[in-house]
Design a protein around this motif. Sequence first.
Motif, mmCIF file in Angstrom:
data_model
loop_
_atom_site.group_PDB
_atom_site.id
_atom_site.type_symbol
_atom_site.label_atom_id
_atom_site.label_comp_id
_atom_site.label_asym_id
_atom_site.label_seq_id
_atom_site.Cartn_x
_atom_site.Cartn_y
_atom_site.Cartn_z
ATOM 1 N N ALA A 87 0.823 -1.209 0.000
ATOM 2 C CA ALA A 87 0.000 0.000 0.000
ATOM 3 C C ALA A 87 0.858 1.260 0.000
ATOM 4 C CB ALA A 87 -0.937 -0.006 1.204
ATOM 5 N N ARG A 88 1.943 1.250 0.759
ATOM 6 C CA ARG A 88 2.850 2.405 0.805
ATOM 7 C C ARG A 88 3.558 2.588 -0.532
ATOM 8 N NH1 ARG A 88 5.169 4.292 5.680
ATOM 9 N NH2 ARG A 88 7.237 4.171 4.731
ATOM 10 N N ARG A 89 3.945 1.497 -1.169
ATOM 11 C CA ARG A 89 4.753 1.576 -2.391
ATOM 12 C C ARG A 89 3.909 1.794 -3.647
ATOM 13 N NH1 ARG A 89 9.413 -2.786 -4.305
ATOM 14 N NH2 ARG A 89 9.864 -1.828 -6.331
ATOM 15 N N TYR A 90 2.779 1.096 -3.748
ATOM 16 C CA TYR A 90 1.996 1.135 -4.981
ATOM 17 C C TYR A 90 0.608 1.744 -4.811
ATOM 18 C CZ TYR A 90 5.456 -2.308 -6.618
ATOM 19 O OH TYR A 90 6.613 -2.966 -6.965
ATOM 20 N N GLY A 91 0.131 1.880 -3.578
ATOM 21 C CA GLY A 91 -1.205 2.412 -3.337
ATOM 22 C C GLY A 91 -2.117 1.363 -2.737
ATOM 23 N N PRO A 92 -3.113 1.775 -1.940
ATOM 24 C CA PRO A 92 -3.962 0.828 -1.204
ATOM 25 C C PRO A 92 -4.881 -0.013 -2.089
ATOM 26 C CG PRO A 92 -4.749 3.068 -0.913
ATOM 27 C CD PRO A 92 -3.430 3.177 -1.600
ATOM 28 N N ASP A 93 -5.149 0.431 -3.323
ATOM 29 C CA ASP A 93 -6.014 -0.346 -4.206
ATOM 30 C C ASP A 93 -5.262 -1.432 -4.966
ATOM 31 O OD1 ASP A 93 -8.232 1.184 -3.488
ATOM 32 O OD2 ASP A 93 -7.870 2.647 -5.084
ATOM 33 N N THR A 94 -3.964 -1.501 -4.795
ATOM 34 C CA THR A 94 -3.154 -2.462 -5.543
ATOM 35 C C THR A 94 -3.514 -3.887 -5.139
ATOM 36 O OG1 THR A 94 -1.342 -0.877 -5.590
ATOM 37 C CG2 THR A 94 -0.806 -3.174 -6.095
ATOM 38 N N PRO A 95 -3.802 -4.763 -6.110
ATOM 39 C CA PRO A 95 -4.102 -6.153 -5.771
ATOM 40 C C PRO A 95 -2.855 -6.913 -5.349
ATOM 41 C CG PRO A 95 -4.179 -5.821 -8.152
ATOM 42 C CD PRO A 95 -3.969 -4.476 -7.538
ATOM 43 N N VAL A 96 -3.011 -7.687 -4.297
ATOM 44 C CA VAL A 96 -1.929 -8.511 -3.748
ATOM 45 C C VAL A 96 -2.315 -9.977 -3.909
ATOM 46 C CG1 VAL A 96 -0.684 -9.161 -1.651
ATOM 47 C CG2 VAL A 96 -1.223 -6.755 -2.088
ATOM 48 N N LEU A 97 -1.422 -10.763 -4.476
ATOM 49 C CA LEU A 97 -1.619 -12.200 -4.607
ATOM 50 C C LEU A 97 -0.734 -12.883 -3.583
ATOM 51 C CD1 LEU A 97 -2.742 -14.718 -6.056
ATOM 52 C CD2 LEU A 97 -0.867 -14.478 -7.715
ATOM 53 N N ALA A 98 -1.332 -13.378 -2.503
ATOM 54 C CA ALA A 98 -0.582 -13.999 -1.408
ATOM 55 C C ALA A 98 -0.447 -15.491 -1.682
ATOM 56 C CB ALA A 98 -1.300 -13.766 -0.077
ATOM 57 N N LEU A 99 0.788 -15.955 -1.763
ATOM 58 C CA LEU A 99 1.063 -17.331 -2.156
ATOM 59 C C LEU A 99 1.944 -18.039 -1.135
ATOM 60 C CD1 LEU A 99 1.944 -16.677 -5.907
ATOM 61 C CD2 LEU A 99 -0.216 -17.581 -5.013
ATOM 62 N N ALA A 100 1.590 -19.274 -0.826
ATOM 63 C CA ALA A 100 2.497 -20.127 -0.062
ATOM 64 C C ALA A 100 3.634 -20.557 -0.973
ATOM 65 C CB ALA A 100 1.754 -21.344 0.469
ATOM 66 N N SER A 101 4.843 -20.596 -0.459
ATOM 67 C CA SER A 101 6.014 -20.913 -1.283
ATOM 68 C C SER A 101 6.247 -22.401 -1.424
ATOM 69 C CB SER A 101 7.266 -20.282 -0.669
ATOM 70 O OG SER A 101 7.500 -20.813 0.632
ATOM 71 N N ASP A 102 5.467 -23.228 -0.712
ATOM 72 C CA ASP A 102 5.758 -24.662 -0.686
ATOM 73 C C ASP A 102 4.609 -25.513 -1.212
ATOM 74 O OD1 ASP A 102 4.031 -24.148 1.382
ATOM 75 O OD2 ASP A 102 5.183 -25.196 2.920
ATOM 76 N N HIS A 103 3.770 -24.936 -2.078
ATOM 77 C CA HIS A 103 2.694 -25.687 -2.698
ATOM 78 C C HIS A 103 3.070 -26.074 -4.122
ATOM 79 C CE1 HIS A 103 -0.700 -23.988 0.119
ATOM 80 N NE2 HIS A 103 0.300 -24.561 0.763
ATOM 81 N N VAL A 104 2.377 -27.082 -4.649
ATOM 82 C CA VAL A 104 2.583 -27.531 -6.023
ATOM 83 C C VAL A 104 1.350 -27.190 -6.847
ATOM 84 C CG1 VAL A 104 2.770 -29.571 -7.508
ATOM 85 C CG2 VAL A 104 4.210 -29.383 -5.472
ATOM 86 N N VAL A 105 1.575 -26.550 -7.986
ATOM 87 C CA VAL A 105 0.518 -26.286 -8.970
ATOM 88 C C VAL A 105 1.038 -26.807 -10.304
ATOM 89 C CG1 VAL A 105 -0.733 -24.506 -10.250
ATOM 90 C CG2 VAL A 105 -0.433 -24.279 -7.783
ATOM 91 N N LEU A 106 0.321 -27.746 -10.894
ATOM 92 C CA LEU A 106 0.852 -28.436 -12.067
ATOM 93 C C LEU A 106 0.444 -27.810 -13.395
ATOM 94 C CD1 LEU A 106 0.532 -32.198 -11.035
ATOM 95 C CD2 LEU A 106 2.481 -30.647 -10.799
ATOM 96 N N GLU A 107 -0.548 -26.929 -13.404
ATOM 97 C CA GLU A 107 -0.953 -26.257 -14.647
ATOM 98 C C GLU A 107 -0.906 -24.747 -14.435
ATOM 99 O OE1 GLU A 107 -3.130 -30.205 -14.374
ATOM 100 O OE2 GLU A 107 -3.341 -28.365 -13.198
ATOM 101 N N PRO A 108 0.256 -24.127 -14.601
ATOM 102 C CA PRO A 108 0.377 -22.691 -14.305
ATOM 103 C C PRO A 108 -0.524 -21.801 -15.144
ATOM 104 C CG PRO A 108 2.370 -23.552 -15.373
ATOM 105 C CD PRO A 108 1.541 -24.724 -15.000
ATOM 106 N N GLU A 109 -0.833 -22.198 -16.404
ATOM 107 C CA GLU A 109 -1.716 -21.364 -17.218
ATOM 108 C C GLU A 109 -3.121 -21.323 -16.630
ATOM 109 O OE1 GLU A 109 -1.257 -19.297 -19.610
ATOM 110 O OE2 GLU A 109 0.910 -19.654 -19.683
#
Length: 470
Positions: free
Chosen positions: A100-122
């Motif tokens: 919010a400080r860097r880009y603004g409060p309306d900026t969308p944030v995608l919160a991701l766990a770093s240790d999950h598996v996703v097999l179809e990125p598209e």
Amino acid sequence: MKIVPVVLAGGTGTRLWPLSRNALPKQFIALTSEFTLFQDTLLRTPPGADFHEPVIVTNDDYRFYAQRQAARLGLKPTIILEPARRDSAPALVAAAAYVARRYGPDTPVLALASDHVVLEPEKFREAVAVAADAAALGYIVTFGIAPDSPRTSYGYIKLGEPLGVAGAYAVDSFVEKPNAEAAQRYLDLGYLWNSGNFLFPAGLLMSEAAAFEPEIAANAAAAVELASEDIGFIRLDAAAFQAAPAKSIDFAVLEHTEKAAVVRGEFTWSDVGSWDAVQEIGATDGNGNVVKGAVVLQDCKDAHVRSDGPLVACIGLEGVSVVATDDAVLVMPSDRSQDVKGLVSALKKSNRPEADEHLTVHRPWGTYETVCRGDRFQVKKIVVEPAGVLSLQRHHHRAEHWIVVRGTAEVTLPERQFTVHENESIYIPMGQVHRLANPGRIPLELIEVQTGSYLGEDDIVRLEDAYHRV
């Protein structure tokens, strides 16, 4: 509006022991592909038209893993350091405050766990696009996964009314991990698994946290306001962050807010929280076996065998998992993988170093591996990455002999600085102040022979350190 990926990478992993240990947890290990889980997470959201460079939230122990592995993908993330583990809510609220400080409060944030598996990125990115449209309507959006079985290890989501975005729904309720009977009922009723990944406007998460957990909101925001820069990392203020109650984002916000939404993810997903989960997403042979590494099977069925070290040969196994590293081997019925955490606890109580550390130990400058150990001597293989610099140091109880086998070493002594080339060696007497560095473009590899009365890693007196270690 471009999305800011925020990757949470501070967790420890013991359920995938002996591969994942506290000193090197599963997110920084290549578990299912040539990349680590952390790198795979970053690759799903490449900077460009849709995504900003990522923001990574981790801690002192893992900061250089995160920095180095991101750099190998050509990324230059912002890395925020937690002074203490406080679960996901303080970490995500602090990250939202930073965005919010860097880009603004309306900026969308995608919160991701770093240790999950996703097999179809598209397909994952398609779900992210839907979630971004829903978040723009004023929602905190989670990604739900259609269950393929009645799992008791995942939380569930009951869908509410459709929103004004195709594929997005209000959340009727979140359900904690159920027993087997309830899990089957949720499956029959069309509930979704809660993947634990979210998309939200930065300011919305901050305001909802302030409404339901004002201590977390205030202290996380203060930790960002008072943060300091430390050799390229953003270090959250310790006093403020530690004053935030430890709580997950689910308990702190999502289970209370009326602004929770869910998007159905059509991608294959797993939190790979146990070895049976790893087996389920692995490619099988004609007998249902999942194999990785130096493994030979004979007359085996539904076995999961992995070696990150020696050759493993198995005969006549059925429904058994075998995981081998250079210094430990785990053998168990595959359906007992949930018991690994308890096994690791028992190893820690017995003061077994294998519970937490591998033979190869990672440092900000590279790695070292213990090759041989005996009475009054120890042999190590040391790898110093290009531009890596060890601390200026001395030892009270040991001398060291270095033999360079690849690359060029830059050695600093009080009276001079010089280079040592391949097939050359140098002797560092006990008590001698010294520093080792790699000025070259390829990794420096050397064999170190330590001799003395005490060879522990705590016999290091650091006089100067480029990485600000004590």
